[in-house]
Every structure is written in C-alpha cells, then in structure tokens.
Design a protein around this motif. Structure first.
Motif, PDB file in Angstrom:
ATOM      1  N   GLY A 113     -41.271  64.615 -36.731  1.00  0.00           N
ATOM      2  CA  GLY A 113     -42.561  65.173 -36.320  1.00  0.00           C
ATOM      3  C   GLY A 113     -43.634  65.043 -37.382  1.00  0.00           C
ATOM      4  N   HIS A 114     -44.762  65.654 -37.116  1.00  0.00           N
ATOM      5  CA  HIS A 114     -45.858  65.692 -38.074  1.00  0.00           C
ATOM      6  C   HIS A 114     -45.417  66.422 -39.335  1.00  0.00           C
ATOM      7  CE1 HIS A 114     -49.514  64.358 -35.797  1.00  0.00           C
ATOM      8  NE2 HIS A 114     -48.701  64.566 -34.776  1.00  0.00           N
ATOM      9  N   GLU A 115     -45.617  65.795 -40.469  1.00  0.00           N
ATOM     10  CA  GLU A 115     -45.277  66.446 -41.740  1.00  0.00           C
ATOM     11  C   GLU A 115     -46.053  67.757 -41.891  1.00  0.00           C
ATOM     12  OE1 GLU A 115     -43.464  67.137 -45.383  1.00  0.00           O
ATOM     13  OE2 GLU A 115     -42.974  65.716 -43.788  1.00  0.00           O
ATOM     14  N   SER A 116     -47.240  67.800 -41.287  1.00  0.00           N
ATOM     15  CA  SER A 116     -48.089  68.988 -41.412  1.00  0.00           C
ATOM     16  C   SER A 116     -47.441  70.235 -40.824  1.00  0.00           C
ATOM     17  CB  SER A 116     -49.442  68.750 -40.725  1.00  0.00           C
ATOM     18  OG  SER A 116     -49.254  68.416 -39.359  1.00  0.00           O
ATOM     19  N   ILE A 117     -46.552  70.055 -39.835  1.00  0.00           N
ATOM     20  CA  ILE A 117     -45.898  71.201 -39.211  1.00  0.00           C
ATOM     21  C   ILE A 117     -45.189  72.050 -40.258  1.00  0.00           C
ATOM     22  CG2 ILE A 117     -44.031  71.927 -37.654  1.00  0.00           C
ATOM     23  CD1 ILE A 117     -44.635  69.505 -35.941  1.00  0.00           C
ATOM     24  N   ASN A 118     -44.532  71.371 -41.200  1.00  0.00           N
ATOM     25  CA  ASN A 118     -43.742  72.081 -42.190  1.00  0.00           C
ATOM     26  C   ASN A 118     -44.503  72.388 -43.471  1.00  0.00           C
ATOM     27  OD1 ASN A 118     -41.122  72.115 -40.746  1.00  0.00           O
ATOM     28  ND2 ASN A 118     -41.407  69.898 -40.813  1.00  0.00           N
ATOM     29  N   GLN A 119     -45.718  71.847 -43.584  1.00  0.00           N
ATOM     30  CA  GLN A 119     -46.529  72.133 -44.770  1.00  0.00           C
ATOM     31  C   GLN A 119     -47.626  73.156 -44.485  1.00  0.00           C
ATOM     32  OE1 GLN A 119     -45.699  71.085 -47.895  1.00  0.00           O
ATOM     33  NE2 GLN A 119     -43.908  70.430 -46.711  1.00  0.00           N
ATOM     34  N   PHE A 120     -47.818  73.504 -43.209  1.00  0.00           N
ATOM     35  CA  PHE A 120     -48.788  74.547 -42.871  1.00  0.00           C
ATOM     36  C   PHE A 120     -48.487  75.825 -43.649  1.00  0.00           C
ATOM     37  CE2 PHE A 120     -50.486  73.601 -38.293  1.00  0.00           C
ATOM     38  CZ  PHE A 120     -51.159  72.508 -38.794  1.00  0.00           C
ATOM     39  N   SER A 121     -49.535  76.487 -44.075  1.00  0.00           N
ATOM     40  CA  SER A 121     -49.385  77.848 -44.590  1.00  0.00           C
ATOM     41  C   SER A 121     -49.386  78.786 -43.388  1.00  0.00           C
ATOM     42  CB  SER A 121     -50.549  78.191 -45.521  1.00  0.00           C
ATOM     43  OG  SER A 121     -51.769  78.232 -44.773  1.00  0.00           O
ATOM     44  N   LYS A 122     -49.076  80.034 -43.618  1.00  0.00           N
ATOM     45  CA  LYS A 122     -49.134  80.996 -42.510  1.00  0.00           C
ATOM     46  C   LYS A 122     -50.558  81.095 -41.989  1.00  0.00           C
ATOM     47  CE  LYS A 122     -45.070  83.795 -43.513  1.00  0.00           C
ATOM     48  NZ  LYS A 122     -44.513  85.120 -43.836  1.00  0.00           N
ATOM     49  N   GLU A 133     -52.006  80.647 -38.200  1.00  0.00           N
ATOM     50  CA  GLU A 133     -52.757  81.733 -37.560  1.00  0.00           C
ATOM     51  C   GLU A 133     -54.131  81.280 -37.083  1.00  0.00           C
ATOM     52  OE1 GLU A 133     -52.608  84.630 -40.677  1.00  0.00           O
ATOM     53  OE2 GLU A 133     -50.425  84.805 -40.514  1.00  0.00           O
ATOM     54  N   GLU A 134     -54.648  80.203 -37.694  1.00  0.00           N
ATOM     55  CA  GLU A 134     -55.978  79.713 -37.324  1.00  0.00           C
ATOM     56  C   GLU A 134     -55.922  78.424 -36.501  1.00  0.00           C
ATOM     57  OE1 GLU A 134     -58.278  79.347 -40.884  1.00  0.00           O
ATOM     58  OE2 GLU A 134     -58.432  81.520 -41.186  1.00  0.00           O
ATOM     59  N   ILE A 135     -54.747  78.049 -36.046  1.00  0.00           N
ATOM     60  CA  ILE A 135     -54.604  76.795 -35.291  1.00  0.00           C
ATOM     61  C   ILE A 135     -55.447  76.846 -34.012  1.00  0.00           C
ATOM     62  CG2 ILE A 135     -52.544  77.542 -33.987  1.00  0.00           C
ATOM     63  CD1 ILE A 135     -51.499  74.652 -34.278  1.00  0.00           C
ATOM     64  N   THR A 136     -56.177  75.766 -33.761  1.00  0.00           N
ATOM     65  CA  THR A 136     -57.017  75.698 -32.562  1.00  0.00           C
ATOM     66  C   THR A 136     -56.241  75.018 -31.429  1.00  0.00           C
ATOM     67  OG1 THR A 136     -57.922  73.524 -33.113  1.00  0.00           O
ATOM     68  CG2 THR A 136     -59.060  75.464 -34.025  1.00  0.00           C
ATOM     69  N   GLU A 137     -56.758  75.158 -30.231  1.00  0.00           N
ATOM     70  CA  GLU A 137     -56.081  74.538 -29.090  1.00  0.00           C
ATOM     71  C   GLU A 137     -56.110  73.019 -29.198  1.00  0.00           C
ATOM     72  OE1 GLU A 137     -55.653  75.124 -24.271  1.00  0.00           O
ATOM     73  OE2 GLU A 137     -57.266  76.155 -25.360  1.00  0.00           O
ATOM     74  N   ASP A 138     -57.195  72.472 -29.769  1.00  0.00           N
ATOM     75  CA  ASP A 138     -57.272  71.015 -29.933  1.00  0.00           C
ATOM     76  C   ASP A 138     -56.213  70.514 -30.907  1.00  0.00           C
ATOM     77  OD1 ASP A 138     -59.350  70.742 -28.166  1.00  0.00           O
ATOM     78  OD2 ASP A 138     -60.928  70.787 -29.702  1.00  0.00           O
ATOM     79  N   VAL A 139     -56.017  71.231 -32.005  1.00  0.00           N
ATOM     80  CA  VAL A 139     -54.996  70.845 -32.992  1.00  0.00           C
ATOM     81  C   VAL A 139     -53.610  70.984 -32.363  1.00  0.00           C
ATOM     82  CG1 VAL A 139     -53.921  71.445 -35.196  1.00  0.00           C
ATOM     83  CG2 VAL A 139     -56.417  71.396 -34.989  1.00  0.00           C
ATOM     84  N   VAL A 196     -51.224  79.572 -25.737  1.00  0.00           N
ATOM     85  CA  VAL A 196     -51.281  81.039 -25.762  1.00  0.00           C
ATOM     86  C   VAL A 196     -49.918  81.630 -26.115  1.00  0.00           C
ATOM     87  CG1 VAL A 196     -53.229  81.256 -24.188  1.00  0.00           C
ATOM     88  CG2 VAL A 196     -50.919  81.129 -23.252  1.00  0.00           C
ATOM     89  N   GLY A 197     -48.855  80.961 -25.704  1.00  0.00           N
ATOM     90  CA  GLY A 197     -47.520  81.446 -26.031  1.00  0.00           C
ATOM     91  C   GLY A 197     -47.230  81.322 -27.512  1.00  0.00           C
ATOM     92  N   LEU A 198     -47.657  80.221 -28.116  1.00  0.00           N
ATOM     93  CA  LEU A 198     -47.455  80.057 -29.554  1.00  0.00           C
ATOM     94  C   LEU A 198     -48.251  81.103 -30.324  1.00  0.00           C
ATOM     95  CD1 LEU A 198     -46.041  78.222 -31.659  1.00  0.00           C
ATOM     96  CD2 LEU A 198     -48.209  76.992 -31.868  1.00  0.00           C
ATOM     97  N   LEU A 199     -49.487  81.358 -29.889  1.00  0.00           N
ATOM     98  CA  LEU A 199     -50.294  82.398 -30.547  1.00  0.00           C
ATOM     99  C   LEU A 199     -49.620  83.768 -30.431  1.00  0.00           C
ATOM    100  CD1 LEU A 199     -54.004  81.539 -29.619  1.00  0.00           C
ATOM    101  CD2 LEU A 199     -52.718  80.939 -31.683  1.00  0.00           C
ATOM    102  N   ARG A 200     -49.032  84.042 -29.256  1.00  0.00           N
ATOM    103  CA  ARG A 200     -48.301  85.298 -29.068  1.00  0.00           C
ATOM    104  C   ARG A 200     -47.159  85.403 -30.078  1.00  0.00           C
ATOM    105  NH1 ARG A 200     -43.684  85.718 -24.655  1.00  0.00           N
ATOM    106  NH2 ARG A 200     -43.000  84.148 -26.168  1.00  0.00           N
TER     107      ARG A 200
END
Length: 315
Positions: free
Chosen positions: A268-277, A281-287, A303-307
């Motif tokens: 997957g995207h390397e960014s998935i595992n390098q994201f900070s919390k 928490e600030e991930i947009t729907e486009d991202v 919306v489920g991921l945000l939950r």
C-alpha cells in the motif's frame, strides 16, 4: 502399449494443477473430497445460537450450503484450497493509528480471485469440460475447514488457519470442481499445543477456549462490520487499531516464519504507516478516496473511518 489407468490420470491432473497454482503465486495448494462437513455442523450451529456473529446477519444465511460444497456446484467432487501470502515487513510510525496488514494495498477479493479464475481457466483449457466455481471469501463456504481437510494447515485458537512453515498471514481461496483428483491428507494435529499467546493478547477478550472466537467482540468487527456506534464498554481496548486488527497474528510464534509477499498489488501507500495521529484525524474525504480507492478500507467508508479514529482518540 499400456493406456494410462484412471488413477494415473488423476495423479497427472493433480500434479499439473498444483504446479500451475504455484506458478500463479499461491504458497499452498491442497485438495479435499467435496463432502458434507459433518464435524463443523454442530460448531456452526452453536456459534450462531450464541450470536457470536453480531450484526453480521449474512453468517446465518445458507446454513446447509456452508456445510456442503455440492450445493454450490452440482456434482462437485473436489475442493481445491489455496493460500496466497500477504505478509509485509511494515515500517510503521509507532505513535500512530494502525490499519491491518491485509488492507494495506489492493483489495484481495480482486487480486486473489483473478488468480483463482486463471487456475480454473487453465483446468478447463487443459482437461476439458470441467464445471467449477472460484471463491475468495465471497460465498457461504467454510474456508478454514477446507484448508484443514486439504492439509494446508490447522485452525488455531484465534480461528485462523496456521502453517508451521508459513504462519497465518495469507488469504484463503477455493475452487470447487466436478472433477476427481488425488486428495491430500487432512491436517489432524493441532500444533498450538498449550500456547495461549493469542488468547492472552486479545484486548477485547474475543478469543474463547475450544477454538471459538466471539466475532461480535473482535476489533475487526467493530471497525469494519459494525455500522452503529461502537459500544462504550470497548473504550481503551483498541490499541490504536482503526481498521481491522493483527494482534492475535503478531503474537503467534508460527508467524516468525512469515516471508514478505511477492505480490506488489498488496503493497500500500507508504504514507498509511507514516501518518501521525494528527494526519489521520485531519484526513479529508479526497485523501481517503485517493489512498484507499482500491483498498478494503473502502468498506468502512469515510464516515466510518472517522468514527473509528474518533473512538480510539477519545480513549
């Protein structure tokens, strides 16, 4: 000139099928006789009566079909069980939220099923008129039971198929055919022994004695299957998992033998595992749509991921 016997034909066909499965990237291929799963029937009935399926109501559907592959493919004679490795040596940000390893890359329903269908096409091209169906966690079929019958592994205390050589980080798939083949010896030995690492490590106590998992208490259930709010009694028990959970696999001693997958589509995207919390928490729907456009994470929707993130963040 001696014509090949029926037994020789079965042996030769079986060898060709297994060789093709290996060429397609499957790490294991075993074959069992298509028959009624007599031992599984009372276990499944008891599991459903205890409501361990939670809101996964589809688990109660097609009870007879789950136990008898001949109801899925008329005249079925063989069940080919296949294993496809998805293990990755992830470089995770240790102070962040976590996504299960199987969901890092492209959805396995598409990747693995393509391979299974290729195998079916090969069989039909090479052998002739063979009726068969390919399955990858997409039909009422008890894949772990068939993997055990086909000698791929045994069912561990965490309800997953385990292999002494390959661990448990692999997807299972099946081909049900109306073709006689040579059958493998079932895996009759439980190599978990007295080990209880998965039971002890499960923060929601979903893994019960006697090879039973209460699916309605599993972190994967809460973060993927449950559509309502996550129960408050689960506060503080998710260990930063926001989609799925690998705890019971991470602590399993047999997974020290896991080797990285060769399937690039699972990376997957390397960014998935390098994201900070904070990034999560600030991930947009486009991202979300861009990163997870082909991922199983799409199942939970934005919306489920945000939950899930909000629930873990609060605790």
């Amino acid at each position: 000139m001696h014509l090949p016997t029926e037994e020789h034909i079965k042996i030769e066909r079986t060898q060709r099928i297994k060789a093709k499965a290996e060429a397609l990237g499957f790490i294991s291929c075993g074959i069992a006789k298509a028959d009624f799963l007599e031992e599984e029937a009372p276990r499944l009935e008891s599991w459903l009566k205890n409501n361990y399926q939670g809101e996964m109501n589809y688990m109660a559907n097609h009870f007879d079909m789950r136990l008898d592959p001949r109801l899925l493919v008329e005249g079925a004679k063989s069940v080919i069980s296949l294993a496809y490795n998805y293990y990755q040596d992830l470089n995770r940000n240790l102070d962040s939220y976590k996504v299960a390893m199987y969901a890092q890359g492209e959805d396995y329903h598409f990747v693995v099923k393509e391979k299974v269908r290729e195998l079916l096409d090969f069989i039909q091209d090479e052998i002739g008129e063979v009726v068969g169906r390919a399955f990858t966690d997409s039909a009422p079929i008890m894949e772990h039971a068939w993997a055990t019958k086909a000698g791929i592994g045994w069912v561990g205390k965490n309800s997953l198929t385990l292999s002494k050589q390959k661990g448990s980080f692999f997807f299972l798939a099946e081909l049900i055919l109306d073709l006689d083949l040579m059958y493998d010896n079932p895996m009759e030995t439980d190599h978990c022994g007295k080990c209880t690492k998965c039971i002890d490590a499960c923060p929601t106590e979903a893994i019960l004695p006697n090879l039973v998992v209460n699916g309605s208490k599993c972190i994967s259930y809460f973060t993927i299957e449950l559509k309502d709010q996550i129960p408050s009694e689960m506060k503080g028990k998710f260990d930063d998992w926001i989609f799925g959970c690998d705890i019971c696999q991470e602590v399993c001693p047999w997974n020290r033998f896991s080797l990285p997958t060769k399937q690039e589509r699972f990376i997957g995207h390397e960014s998935i595992n390098q994201f900070s919390k904070n990034d999560w928490e600030e991930i947009t729907e486009d991202v979300f749509r861009e990163i997870f456009k082909k991922s199983p994470v799409k199942r939970t929707k934005y919306v489920g991921l945000l939950r899930n993130i909000d629930f873990v963040k609060q605790n």
